[in-house]
Motif scaffolding. Structure first.
Motif, PDB file in Angstrom:
ATOM      1  N   ALA A 103     -35.662 -61.870 -52.481  1.00 60.66           N
ATOM      2  CA  ALA A 103     -35.370 -63.131 -53.163  1.00 60.66           C
ATOM      3  C   ALA A 103     -34.047 -63.720 -52.694  1.00 60.66           C
ATOM      4  O   ALA A 103     -33.104 -62.998 -52.362  1.00 60.66           O
ATOM      5  CB  ALA A 103     -35.335 -62.908 -54.667  1.00 60.66           C
ATOM      6  N   VAL A 104     -33.994 -65.041 -52.682  1.00 61.43           N
ATOM      7  CA  VAL A 104     -32.783 -65.768 -52.291  1.00 61.43           C
ATOM      8  C   VAL A 104     -31.693 -65.606 -53.344  1.00 61.43           C
ATOM      9  O   VAL A 104     -30.508 -65.547 -53.021  1.00 61.43           O
ATOM     10  CB  VAL A 104     -33.108 -67.267 -52.081  1.00 61.43           C
ATOM     11  CG1 VAL A 104     -31.848 -68.090 -51.874  1.00 61.43           C
ATOM     12  CG2 VAL A 104     -34.054 -67.441 -50.917  1.00 61.43           C
ATOM     13  N   THR A 105     -32.081 -65.505 -54.609  1.00 60.91           N
ATOM     14  CA  THR A 105     -31.107 -65.406 -55.690  1.00 60.91           C
ATOM     15  C   THR A 105     -30.271 -64.145 -55.537  1.00 60.91           C
ATOM     16  O   THR A 105     -30.754 -63.104 -55.100  1.00 60.91           O
ATOM     17  CB  THR A 105     -31.795 -65.395 -57.066  1.00 60.91           C
ATOM     18  OG1 THR A 105     -32.728 -64.323 -57.098  1.00 60.91           O
ATOM     19  CG2 THR A 105     -32.498 -66.704 -57.345  1.00 60.91           C
ATOM     20  N   GLY A 106     -29.016 -64.273 -55.896  1.00 66.16           N
ATOM     21  CA  GLY A 106     -28.123 -63.124 -55.851  1.00 66.16           C
ATOM     22  C   GLY A 106     -27.334 -62.984 -54.565  1.00 66.16           C
ATOM     23  O   GLY A 106     -26.414 -62.179 -54.495  1.00 66.16           O
ATOM     24  N   TRP A 107     -27.682 -63.737 -53.527  1.00 70.96           N
ATOM     25  CA  TRP A 107     -26.939 -63.677 -52.261  1.00 70.96           C
ATOM     26  C   TRP A 107     -25.682 -64.540 -52.363  1.00 70.96           C
ATOM     27  O   TRP A 107     -25.758 -65.705 -52.736  1.00 70.96           O
ATOM     28  CB  TRP A 107     -27.771 -64.231 -51.115  1.00 70.96           C
ATOM     29  CG  TRP A 107     -28.865 -63.373 -50.616  1.00 70.96           C
ATOM     30  CD1 TRP A 107     -30.080 -63.182 -51.195  1.00 70.96           C
ATOM     31  CD2 TRP A 107     -28.884 -62.616 -49.403  1.00 70.96           C
ATOM     32  NE1 TRP A 107     -30.853 -62.357 -50.417  1.00 70.96           N
ATOM     33  CE2 TRP A 107     -30.138 -61.992 -49.313  1.00 70.96           C
ATOM     34  CE3 TRP A 107     -27.957 -62.412 -48.384  1.00 70.96           C
ATOM     35  CZ2 TRP A 107     -30.489 -61.176 -48.252  1.00 70.96           C
ATOM     36  CZ3 TRP A 107     -28.302 -61.602 -47.331  1.00 70.96           C
ATOM     37  CH2 TRP A 107     -29.558 -60.988 -47.267  1.00 70.96           C
ATOM     38  N   LEU A 108     -24.554 -63.990 -51.987  1.00 72.39           N
ATOM     39  CA  LEU A 108     -23.304 -64.740 -51.917  1.00 72.39           C
ATOM     40  C   LEU A 108     -22.927 -64.932 -50.450  1.00 72.39           C
ATOM     41  O   LEU A 108     -23.426 -64.217 -49.574  1.00 72.39           O
ATOM     42  CB  LEU A 108     -22.188 -63.989 -52.648  1.00 72.39           C
ATOM     43  CG  LEU A 108     -22.435 -63.692 -54.132  1.00 72.39           C
ATOM     44  CD1 LEU A 108     -21.316 -62.830 -54.682  1.00 72.39           C
ATOM     45  CD2 LEU A 108     -22.587 -64.975 -54.915  1.00 72.39           C
ATOM     46  N   ASP A 136     -22.687 -62.028 -47.769  1.00 71.22           N
ATOM     47  CA  ASP A 136     -23.516 -60.866 -48.122  1.00 71.22           C
ATOM     48  C   ASP A 136     -24.420 -60.478 -46.961  1.00 71.22           C
ATOM     49  O   ASP A 136     -24.864 -61.336 -46.190  1.00 71.22           O
ATOM     50  CB  ASP A 136     -24.399 -61.167 -49.331  1.00 71.22           C
ATOM     51  CG  ASP A 136     -23.667 -61.027 -50.655  1.00 71.22           C
ATOM     52  OD1 ASP A 136     -22.495 -60.613 -50.646  1.00 71.22           O
ATOM     53  OD2 ASP A 136     -24.287 -61.344 -51.692  1.00 71.22           O
ATOM     54  N   ARG A 193     -25.891 -63.900 -44.986  1.00 67.65           N
ATOM     55  CA  ARG A 193     -25.796 -65.256 -45.528  1.00 67.65           C
ATOM     56  C   ARG A 193     -24.413 -65.796 -45.211  1.00 67.65           C
ATOM     57  O   ARG A 193     -23.403 -65.162 -45.518  1.00 67.65           O
ATOM     58  CB  ARG A 193     -26.015 -65.275 -47.033  1.00 67.65           C
ATOM     59  CG  ARG A 193     -25.912 -66.701 -47.556  1.00 67.65           C
ATOM     60  CD  ARG A 193     -26.241 -66.835 -48.982  1.00 67.65           C
ATOM     61  NE  ARG A 193     -26.209 -68.264 -49.327  1.00 67.65           N
ATOM     62  CZ  ARG A 193     -26.625 -68.734 -50.462  1.00 67.65           C
ATOM     63  NH1 ARG A 193     -27.109 -67.925 -51.378  1.00 67.65           N
ATOM     64  NH2 ARG A 193     -26.567 -70.020 -50.710  1.00 67.65           N
ATOM     65  N   ASP A 234     -24.880 -71.795 -46.665  1.00 67.81           N
ATOM     66  CA  ASP A 234     -26.273 -72.014 -47.068  1.00 67.81           C
ATOM     67  C   ASP A 234     -27.266 -71.593 -46.002  1.00 67.81           C
ATOM     68  O   ASP A 234     -28.430 -71.975 -46.050  1.00 67.81           O
ATOM     69  CB  ASP A 234     -26.489 -73.491 -47.423  1.00 67.81           C
ATOM     70  CG  ASP A 234     -25.744 -73.884 -48.683  1.00 67.81           C
ATOM     71  OD1 ASP A 234     -25.582 -73.018 -49.565  1.00 67.81           O
ATOM     72  OD2 ASP A 234     -25.321 -75.046 -48.790  1.00 67.81           O
ATOM     73  N   GLU A 260     -38.722 -69.220 -52.621  1.00 63.44           N
ATOM     74  CA  GLU A 260     -37.462 -68.597 -53.089  1.00 63.44           C
ATOM     75  C   GLU A 260     -37.215 -67.206 -52.515  1.00 63.44           C
ATOM     76  O   GLU A 260     -36.502 -66.400 -53.112  1.00 63.44           O
ATOM     77  CB  GLU A 260     -37.400 -68.566 -54.613  1.00 63.44           C
ATOM     78  CG  GLU A 260     -37.356 -69.944 -55.248  1.00 63.44           C
ATOM     79  CD  GLU A 260     -36.135 -70.755 -54.816  1.00 63.44           C
ATOM     80  OE1 GLU A 260     -35.021 -70.221 -54.842  1.00 63.44           O
ATOM     81  OE2 GLU A 260     -36.319 -71.939 -54.455  1.00 63.44           O
ATOM     82  N   HIS A 261     -37.810 -66.926 -51.360  1.00 62.23           N
ATOM     83  CA  HIS A 261     -37.568 -65.663 -50.647  1.00 62.23           C
ATOM     84  C   HIS A 261     -37.083 -65.950 -49.243  1.00 62.23           C
ATOM     85  O   HIS A 261     -37.397 -66.981 -48.664  1.00 62.23           O
ATOM     86  CB  HIS A 261     -38.855 -64.820 -50.580  1.00 62.23           C
ATOM     87  CG  HIS A 261     -39.099 -64.043 -51.827  1.00 62.23           C
ATOM     88  ND1 HIS A 261     -39.178 -62.667 -51.842  1.00 62.23           N
ATOM     89  CD2 HIS A 261     -39.265 -64.431 -53.106  1.00 62.23           C
ATOM     90  CE1 HIS A 261     -39.382 -62.249 -53.072  1.00 62.23           C
ATOM     91  NE2 HIS A 261     -39.450 -63.309 -53.858  1.00 62.23           N
TER      92      HIS A 261
END
Length: 105
Positions: A11-16, A19, A34, A37, A98-99
């Protein structure tokens, strides 16, 4: 002609920014990074001596090999400084549902 396989890297969420994650694709270890963006995917192997790039410092769109300090461009794979002179392999990425997906051939 072999077909191209897309591997779900999560998943894309949680990546800073900055990272990294490593995934296995066949016999390869692929490092996903990452930067702002963008997601970059490179073979997790320094062309200088085969060391893992995972754990290396990320500066902008470059990764610095943690073993001997060689720098590589995450976009092109180009070796930016000695002791590495050969580029690292770069893999295409995309965001879908979202992946993060990585194209591994």
């Amino acid at each position: 002609m072999a077909s191209l396989a897309w591997v779900d890297a999560g998943a894309v969420t949680g990546w800073l920014d900055g990272d990294t994650r490593t995934i296995v694709a066949g016999r390869r270890m692929i490092l996903i990074v990452r930067t702002q963006d963008e997601f970059h995917a490179v073979e997790d192997r320094c062309t200088h001596d085969g060391a893992e790039l995972a754990g290396g410092l990320i500066e902008g769109t470059e990764i610095i090999c943690p073993r001997h300090g060689a720098r590589f461009c995450l976009r092109t794979g180009e070796a930016m400084s000695p002791p590495a002179y050969e580029p690292i392999r770069v893999f295409e990425t995309r965001i879908e549902a979202e992946h993060v997906w990585v194209r591994c051939d």
